[in-house]
Enzyme design. Structure first.
Site, PDB file in Angstrom:
ATOM      1  N   GLU A 254     -12.043 -27.143   6.460  1.00 58.44           N
ATOM      2  CA  GLU A 254     -13.310 -27.109   5.725  1.00 58.44           C
ATOM      3  C   GLU A 254     -14.419 -27.740   6.566  1.00 58.44           C
ATOM      4  O   GLU A 254     -14.230 -28.777   7.202  1.00 58.44           O
ATOM      5  CB  GLU A 254     -13.162 -27.879   4.410  1.00 58.44           C
ATOM      6  CG  GLU A 254     -14.426 -27.902   3.565  1.00 58.44           C
ATOM      7  CD  GLU A 254     -14.272 -28.707   2.287  1.00 58.44           C
ATOM      8  OE1 GLU A 254     -14.688 -28.216   1.226  1.00 58.44           O
ATOM      9  OE2 GLU A 254     -13.725 -29.829   2.340  1.00 58.44           O
TER      10      GLU A 254
ATOM     11  N   LYS B 129     -18.067 -22.092  -1.169  1.00 59.64           N
ATOM     12  CA  LYS B 129     -17.415 -22.926  -2.183  1.00 59.64           C
ATOM     13  C   LYS B 129     -18.188 -22.839  -3.498  1.00 59.64           C
ATOM     14  O   LYS B 129     -19.416 -22.989  -3.522  1.00 59.64           O
ATOM     15  CB  LYS B 129     -17.360 -24.370  -1.681  1.00 59.64           C
ATOM     16  CG  LYS B 129     -16.464 -25.303  -2.471  1.00 59.64           C
ATOM     17  CD  LYS B 129     -16.362 -26.647  -1.751  1.00 59.64           C
ATOM     18  CE  LYS B 129     -15.401 -27.600  -2.430  1.00 59.64           C
ATOM     19  NZ  LYS B 129     -15.249 -28.868  -1.671  1.00 59.64           N
TER      20      LYS B 129
ATOM     21  N   CYS C  14     -10.742 -27.043  -0.135  1.00 58.97           N
ATOM     22  CA  CYS C  14     -10.505 -28.372  -0.673  1.00 58.97           C
ATOM     23  C   CYS C  14     -10.139 -28.340  -2.161  1.00 58.97           C
ATOM     24  O   CYS C  14      -9.181 -27.699  -2.556  1.00 58.97           O
ATOM     25  CB  CYS C  14     -11.740 -29.222  -0.393  1.00 58.97           C
ATOM     26  SG  CYS C  14     -11.518 -30.997  -0.525  1.00 58.97           S
TER      27      CYS C  14
END
Length: 334
Positions: A45, A127, A161
């Site tokens: 990430e 995200k 994540c």
């Protein structure tokens, strides 16, 4: 589509807040993975320009000196940094899953792009909701960014994540018959011994669960912290106590939840390598397919709105990222 191939999960430290140097390191890692006959290499990430550790280490006022630097070294989808990585993917005939801070004018997004062995971008996403203090730096996306696409290695998707803690988001991915999943993570040396939920044990547990629930292979890539990170991001003893060198936890999971890659030392850079055999997916799904024969739509169903949401609507539809065609690299180098 190849049914058997090798994958590599990166465990390494970026060159913090330096996109140029980290791109150079990225290309080197791509070369190393290709030399070891990997068909795909996955990066963590916000690998570019490194996870913004400063968000967790003090007041908003203390973050301000970092924010301009982070914006300046975040990359655009049509810029030279991503182009160089796409060219490396094509040059070495390898797929690349890249996590990065994407700059779209005044807003940053925690983005992931999967680049095919021809250098074309197969998948681009952001995200959905940055986690906790990340929301002070990054924007959100929408349900259109929960997507799985067809590629030369099968049906591939990606999450960042703590998106792996979102049951409904995961179910939307499972329902698209994902076969190869990229799990992008930062380093697990932040708040070590203070906040278990931020540690490697807890977060690899949810990553392993993703493989088992989804009946898919999961390539989990993590960043690494060294004293260089402590030097860049901390000024006080209190801050230094919150960053522990190490935190690497990269690995590859099979669709039965097994660990397929050899373990890497948490303080060492390297590639977690594993062999992928799609026949194992059929065996796992035969036992339990949560979005297929093992589902109970009469009892519970998911409402997933995958329409893009834009702040401004125009007759030609919502804005889509523009990835320019690659020029002929060899001709340009000549």
């Amino acid at each position: 589509m190849s049914r058997t191939y090798r994958v590599a999960a990166v465990q390494a430290e970026p060159v913090w807040l330096d996109a140029d140097a980290t791109v150079h390191k990225t290309v080197t890692l791509i070369e190393q993975a290709a030399a070891q006959e990997a068909s795909l290499i996955a990066f963590p990430e916000t690998w570019l320009p490194g996870y913004p550790l400063f968000l967790w280490l003090g007041s908003v006022a203390g973050q301000i000196p970092f924010i301009a630097r982070y914006h300046a070294d975040s990359i655009t989808v049509d810029g030279v940094h991503l182009t160089a990585i796409r060219e490396a993917a094509r040059r070495h005939r390898i797929s690349v899953a890249l996590g990065y801070s994407e700059k779209d004018h005044g807003t940053l997004y925690m983005a992931q792009s999967v680049i095919g062995p021809d250098g074309n971008v197969l998948l681009h996403r952001r995200k959905l909701k940055p986690t906790h203090v990340e929301r002070t730096l990054f924007g959100e996306s929408d349900g259109s960014h929960l997507k799985v696409v067809d590629g030369p290695l099968g049906r591939i998707g990606a999450l960042n994540c703590w998106e792996h803690l979102q049951p409904l988001s995961k179910y939307a991915m499972y329902a698209q018959h994902e076969e190869l999943h990229i799990a992008g993570w930062p380093a697990f040396g932040l708040y070590k011994g203070v906040a278990h939920a931020l540690g490697g044990e807890a977060n690899m547990a949810v990553t392993r669960t993703y493989a088992l629930e989804g009946g898919c292979f999961v390539v989990a890539a993590t960043q690494l912290l060294t004293e260089k990170a402590v030097e860049v991001f901390t000024d006080t003893e209190e801050q230094r106590a919150l960053l522990t060198p190490g935190g690497g936890c990269s690995r590859v999971y099979g669709p039965d939840g097994s660990v397929l890659s050899a373990p890497l030392d948490e303080h060492s850079e390297g590639l977690a390598l594993a062999e992928i055999d799609h026949a194992l997916i059929d065996l796992a799904k035969n036992a339990a397919d949560p979005a297929g024969h093992y589902a109970r739509p009469d009892a519970t169903r998911l409402l997933w709105d995958h329409r893009p949401r834009a702040a401004v609507l125009t007759p030609d539809g919502p804005h889509e990222p523009f990835f320019p065609d690659l020029e002929d690299t060899e001709a340009r180098e000549e």
